[in-house]
Write a protein that holds these residues in place. Structure first.
Motif, PDB file in Angstrom:
ATOM      1  N   ARG A   9       0.853  -1.193   0.000  1.00 42.46           N
ATOM      2  CA  ARG A   9       0.000   0.000   0.000  1.00 42.46           C
ATOM      3  C   ARG A   9       0.886   1.239   0.000  1.00 42.46           C
ATOM      4  O   ARG A   9       1.838   1.321   0.767  1.00 42.46           O
ATOM      5  CB  ARG A   9      -0.927   0.013   1.211  1.00 42.46           C
ATOM      6  N   ASP A  10       0.552   2.192  -0.873  1.00 45.06           N
ATOM      7  CA  ASP A  10       1.313   3.447  -0.912  1.00 45.06           C
ATOM      8  C   ASP A  10       0.762   4.415   0.138  1.00 45.06           C
ATOM      9  O   ASP A  10      -0.128   4.058   0.924  1.00 45.06           O
ATOM     10  CB  ASP A  10       1.316   4.049  -2.317  1.00 45.06           C
ATOM     11  N   GLU A  11       1.275   5.645   0.132  1.00 43.98           N
ATOM     12  CA  GLU A  11       0.871   6.626   1.143  1.00 43.98           C
ATOM     13  C   GLU A  11      -0.600   7.018   1.046  1.00 43.98           C
ATOM     14  O   GLU A  11      -1.178   7.505   2.008  1.00 43.98           O
ATOM     15  CB  GLU A  11       1.772   7.873   1.117  1.00 43.98           C
ATOM     16  N   GLU A  12      -1.231   6.791  -0.113  1.00 42.19           N
ATOM     17  CA  GLU A  12      -2.667   7.062  -0.255  1.00 42.19           C
ATOM     18  C   GLU A  12      -3.525   5.842   0.075  1.00 42.19           C
ATOM     19  O   GLU A  12      -4.745   5.896  -0.011  1.00 42.19           O
ATOM     20  CB  GLU A  12      -2.994   7.540  -1.684  1.00 42.19           C
ATOM     21  N   GLY A  13      -2.861   4.718   0.378  1.00 46.75           N
ATOM     22  CA  GLY A  13      -3.598   3.499   0.709  1.00 46.75           C
ATOM     23  C   GLY A  13      -3.929   2.630  -0.494  1.00 46.75           C
ATOM     24  O   GLY A  13      -4.661   1.652  -0.364  1.00 46.75           O
ATOM     25  N   ASP A  14      -3.393   2.983  -1.665  1.00 49.42           N
ATOM     26  CA  ASP A  14      -3.632   2.197  -2.871  1.00 49.42           C
ATOM     27  C   ASP A  14      -2.616   1.067  -2.971  1.00 49.42           C
ATOM     28  O   ASP A  14      -1.478   1.196  -2.525  1.00 49.42           O
ATOM     29  CB  ASP A  14      -3.500   3.080  -4.119  1.00 49.42           C
ATOM     30  N   PHE A  15      -3.028  -0.036  -3.590  1.00 47.70           N
ATOM     31  CA  PHE A  15      -2.104  -1.134  -3.854  1.00 47.70           C
ATOM     32  C   PHE A  15      -1.271  -0.806  -5.089  1.00 47.70           C
ATOM     33  O   PHE A  15      -1.816  -0.487  -6.146  1.00 47.70           O
ATOM     34  CB  PHE A  15      -2.852  -2.454  -4.074  1.00 47.70           C
ATOM     35  N   VAL A  16       0.052  -0.862  -4.937  1.00 50.92           N
ATOM     36  CA  VAL A  16       0.995  -0.602  -6.025  1.00 50.92           C
ATOM     37  C   VAL A  16       2.092  -1.660  -5.990  1.00 50.92           C
ATOM     38  O   VAL A  16       2.243  -2.386  -5.003  1.00 50.92           O
ATOM     39  CB  VAL A  16       1.613   0.819  -5.929  1.00 50.92           C
ATOM     40  N   LEU A  17       2.870  -1.722  -7.056  1.00 49.53           N
ATOM     41  CA  LEU A  17       3.958  -2.685  -7.142  1.00 49.53           C
ATOM     42  C   LEU A  17       5.048  -2.404  -6.110  1.00 49.53           C
ATOM     43  O   LEU A  17       5.310  -1.248  -5.776  1.00 49.53           O
ATOM     44  CB  LEU A  17       4.578  -2.654  -8.543  1.00 49.53           C
ATOM     45  N   ASN A  18       5.689  -3.460  -5.671  1.00 50.31           N
ATOM     46  CA  ASN A  18       6.798  -3.334  -4.719  1.00 50.31           C
ATOM     47  C   ASN A  18       8.021  -2.683  -5.343  1.00 50.31           C
ATOM     48  O   ASN A  18       8.828  -2.088  -4.632  1.00 50.31           O
ATOM     49  CB  ASN A  18       7.201  -4.711  -4.173  1.00 50.31           C
ATOM     50  N   SER A  19       8.176  -2.839  -6.654  1.00 51.04           N
ATOM     51  CA  SER A  19       9.401  -2.347  -7.285  1.00 51.04           C
ATOM     52  C   SER A  19       9.156  -1.955  -8.736  1.00 51.04           C
ATOM     53  O   SER A  19       8.149  -2.310  -9.336  1.00 51.04           O
ATOM     54  CB  SER A  19      10.477  -3.435  -7.235  1.00 51.04           C
ATOM     55  N   ALA A  20      10.114  -1.206  -9.253  1.00 53.92           N
ATOM     56  CA  ALA A  20      10.145  -0.858 -10.672  1.00 53.92           C
ATOM     57  C   ALA A  20      11.501  -1.319 -11.188  1.00 53.92           C
ATOM     58  O   ALA A  20      12.483  -1.259 -10.450  1.00 53.92           O
ATOM     59  CB  ALA A  20       9.965   0.637 -10.868  1.00 53.92           C
ATOM     60  N   PRO A  21      11.583  -1.788 -12.405  1.00 50.70           N
ATOM     61  CA  PRO A  21      10.489  -1.898 -13.375  1.00 50.70           C
ATOM     62  C   PRO A  21       9.456  -2.949 -12.961  1.00 50.70           C
ATOM     63  O   PRO A  21       9.701  -3.755 -12.061  1.00 50.70           O
ATOM     64  CB  PRO A  21      11.204  -2.303 -14.661  1.00 50.70           C
ATOM     65  N   CYS A  22       8.346  -2.925 -13.630  1.00 46.79           N
ATOM     66  CA  CYS A  22       7.272  -3.875 -13.377  1.00 46.79           C
ATOM     67  C   CYS A  22       7.814  -5.300 -13.526  1.00 46.79           C
ATOM     68  O   CYS A  22       8.501  -5.595 -14.508  1.00 46.79           O
ATOM     69  CB  CYS A  22       6.140  -3.636 -14.371  1.00 46.79           C
ATOM     70  N   PRO A  23       7.511  -6.169 -12.597  1.00 51.64           N
ATOM     71  CA  PRO A  23       7.998  -7.539 -12.692  1.00 51.64           C
ATOM     72  C   PRO A  23       7.408  -8.315 -13.872  1.00 51.64           C
ATOM     73  O   PRO A  23       7.921  -9.383 -14.221  1.00 51.64           O
ATOM     74  CB  PRO A  23       7.585  -8.173 -11.357  1.00 51.64           C
ATOM     75  N   PHE A  24       6.374  -7.777 -14.488  1.00 51.58           N
ATOM     76  CA  PHE A  24       5.734  -8.443 -15.617  1.00 51.58           C
ATOM     77  C   PHE A  24       6.199  -7.898 -16.967  1.00 51.58           C
ATOM     78  O   PHE A  24       5.689  -8.294 -18.009  1.00 51.58           O
ATOM     79  CB  PHE A  24       4.210  -8.340 -15.492  1.00 51.58           C
ATOM     80  N   LEU A  25       7.165  -6.983 -16.947  1.00 52.46           N
ATOM     81  CA  LEU A  25       7.719  -6.410 -18.173  1.00 52.46           C
ATOM     82  C   LEU A  25       8.792  -7.342 -18.721  1.00 52.46           C
ATOM     83  O   LEU A  25       9.778  -7.639 -18.037  1.00 52.46           O
ATOM     84  CB  LEU A  25       8.312  -5.027 -17.891  1.00 52.46           C
ATOM     85  N   ASN A  26       8.582  -7.808 -19.934  1.00 46.66           N
ATOM     86  CA  ASN A  26       9.564  -8.671 -20.598  1.00 46.66           C
ATOM     87  C   ASN A  26      10.702  -7.824 -21.175  1.00 46.66           C
ATOM     88  O   ASN A  26      10.556  -6.614 -21.343  1.00 46.66           O
ATOM     89  CB  ASN A  26       8.890  -9.474 -21.714  1.00 46.66           C
ATOM     90  N   GLU A  27      11.813  -8.473 -21.520  1.00 50.97           N
ATOM     91  CA  GLU A  27      12.970  -7.759 -22.071  1.00 50.97           C
ATOM     92  C   GLU A  27      12.649  -6.995 -23.348  1.00 50.97           C
ATOM     93  O   GLU A  27      13.253  -5.970 -23.624  1.00 50.97           O
ATOM     94  CB  GLU A  27      14.119  -8.739 -22.347  1.00 50.97           C
ATOM     95  N   ASP A  28      11.703  -7.493 -24.132  1.00 57.62           N
ATOM     96  CA  ASP A  28      11.337  -6.839 -25.396  1.00 57.62           C
ATOM     97  C   ASP A  28      10.235  -5.791 -25.203  1.00 57.62           C
ATOM     98  O   ASP A  28       9.618  -5.351 -26.173  1.00 57.62           O
ATOM     99  CB  ASP A  28      10.930  -7.881 -26.440  1.00 57.62           C
ATOM    100  N   ASN A  29       9.999  -5.397 -23.968  1.00 60.23           N
ATOM    101  CA  ASN A  29       8.994  -4.391 -23.590  1.00 60.23           C
ATOM    102  C   ASN A  29       7.556  -4.866 -23.741  1.00 60.23           C
ATOM    103  O   ASN A  29       6.633  -4.057 -23.638  1.00 60.23           O
ATOM    104  CB  ASN A  29       9.187  -3.066 -24.333  1.00 60.23           C
ATOM    105  N   THR A  30       7.353  -6.140 -23.996  1.00 58.56           N
ATOM    106  CA  THR A  30       5.992  -6.665 -23.978  1.00 58.56           C
ATOM    107  C   THR A  30       5.624  -6.991 -22.535  1.00 58.56           C
ATOM    108  O   THR A  30       6.478  -7.020 -21.652  1.00 58.56           O
ATOM    109  CB  THR A  30       5.854  -7.925 -24.865  1.00 58.56           C
ATOM    110  N   CYS A  31       4.358  -7.246 -22.322  1.00 55.06           N
ATOM    111  CA  CYS A  31       3.842  -7.500 -20.979  1.00 55.06           C
ATOM    112  C   CYS A  31       3.491  -8.973 -20.822  1.00 55.06           C
ATOM    113  O   CYS A  31       2.715  -9.518 -21.614  1.00 55.06           O
ATOM    114  CB  CYS A  31       2.605  -6.638 -20.752  1.00 55.06           C
ATOM    115  N   LEU A  32       4.047  -9.577 -19.795  1.00 56.33           N
ATOM    116  CA  LEU A  32       3.793 -10.990 -19.512  1.00 56.33           C
ATOM    117  C   LEU A  32       2.312 -11.250 -19.245  1.00 56.33           C
ATOM    118  O   LEU A  32       1.800 -12.316 -19.580  1.00 56.33           O
ATOM    119  CB  LEU A  32       4.632 -11.413 -18.291  1.00 56.33           C
ATOM    120  N   VAL A  33       1.620 -10.278 -18.674  1.00 54.71           N
ATOM    121  CA  VAL A  33       0.217 -10.461 -18.293  1.00 54.71           C
ATOM    122  C   VAL A  33      -0.708  -9.527 -19.088  1.00 54.71           C
ATOM    123  O   VAL A  33      -1.748  -9.105 -18.593  1.00 54.71           O
ATOM    124  CB  VAL A  33       0.034 -10.250 -16.769  1.00 54.71           C
ATOM    125  N   TYR A  34      -0.336  -9.228 -20.324  1.00 53.37           N
ATOM    126  CA  TYR A  34      -1.031  -8.204 -21.113  1.00 53.37           C
ATOM    127  C   TYR A  34      -2.553  -8.382 -21.111  1.00 53.37           C
ATOM    128  O   TYR A  34      -3.292  -7.426 -20.885  1.00 53.37           O
ATOM    129  CB  TYR A  34      -0.504  -8.194 -22.550  1.00 53.37           C
TER     130      TYR A  34
END
Length: 162
Positions: A89-114
């Motif tokens: 949870r961020d400071e506004e109480g929203d759920f956000v990713l633990n880290s950047a870049p997104c863990p679902f970002l593939n090396e070719d910039n496609t999305c694993l969970v598109y």
């Protein structure tokens, strides 16, 4: 996509774009939505998100409960386990990713969970929606993240600087 050059240009133009937001706030809602929609289509006819993915590399979307449940299902996890592994949870109480870049970002910039990506990802950068008045400040911030939003401000600014 030269992201370093984009970062320099967007930072340099930020103050100008902030003044533009002040002018845009005086524009009638439907007209403003139309202006953004046209500029959005123009920008995305020239910019390919797969050449950039700066949004996925630098920021996190907000994850709604429905997004969490959908993605947990994709990974055959319980929603609570998905949240424990990927979110906080961020400071506004929203759920956000633990880290950047997104863990679902593939090396070719496609999305694993598109196909199952969060609603915020589906709608990003939010420049072709109704009620742009309500998100002008967010859109200004996005001009520092998304080259297309930066280009949209450049395009719209031409008409408002006259």
């Amino acid at each position: 996509m030269d992201l370093d050059n984009f970062k320099n240009r967007s930072n340099t133009e930020y103050a100008t774009n902030k003044k533009l937001v002040g002018k845009l706030k005086k524009t009638k809602g439907k007209i403003l939505d139309e202006i953004f929609s046209i500029s959005h289509d123009t920008a995305f006819s020239k910019i390919n998100c797969l050449e950039c993915a700066n949004c996925c590399k630098t920021t996190s979307p907000i994850f709604l409960k429905t997004d969490i449940d959908r993605l947990a299902k994709v990974f055959r996890m319980k929603s609570a386990d998905f949240m424990d592994q990927y979110l906080h949870r961020d400071e506004e109480g929203d759920f956000v990713l633990n880290s950047a870049p997104c863990p679902f970002l593939n090396e070719d910039n496609t999305c694993l969970v598109y196909e199952a990506r969060p609603k915020a990802c589906r709608e990003y950068p939010h420049t072709n929606r109704k009620n742009m008045h309500g998100i002008l400040n967010l859109t200004l911030k996005n001009s520092l993240i998304c080259p297309a939003v930066y280009e949209i401000f450049q395009d719209i600014g031409k008409d408002f600087r006259k």
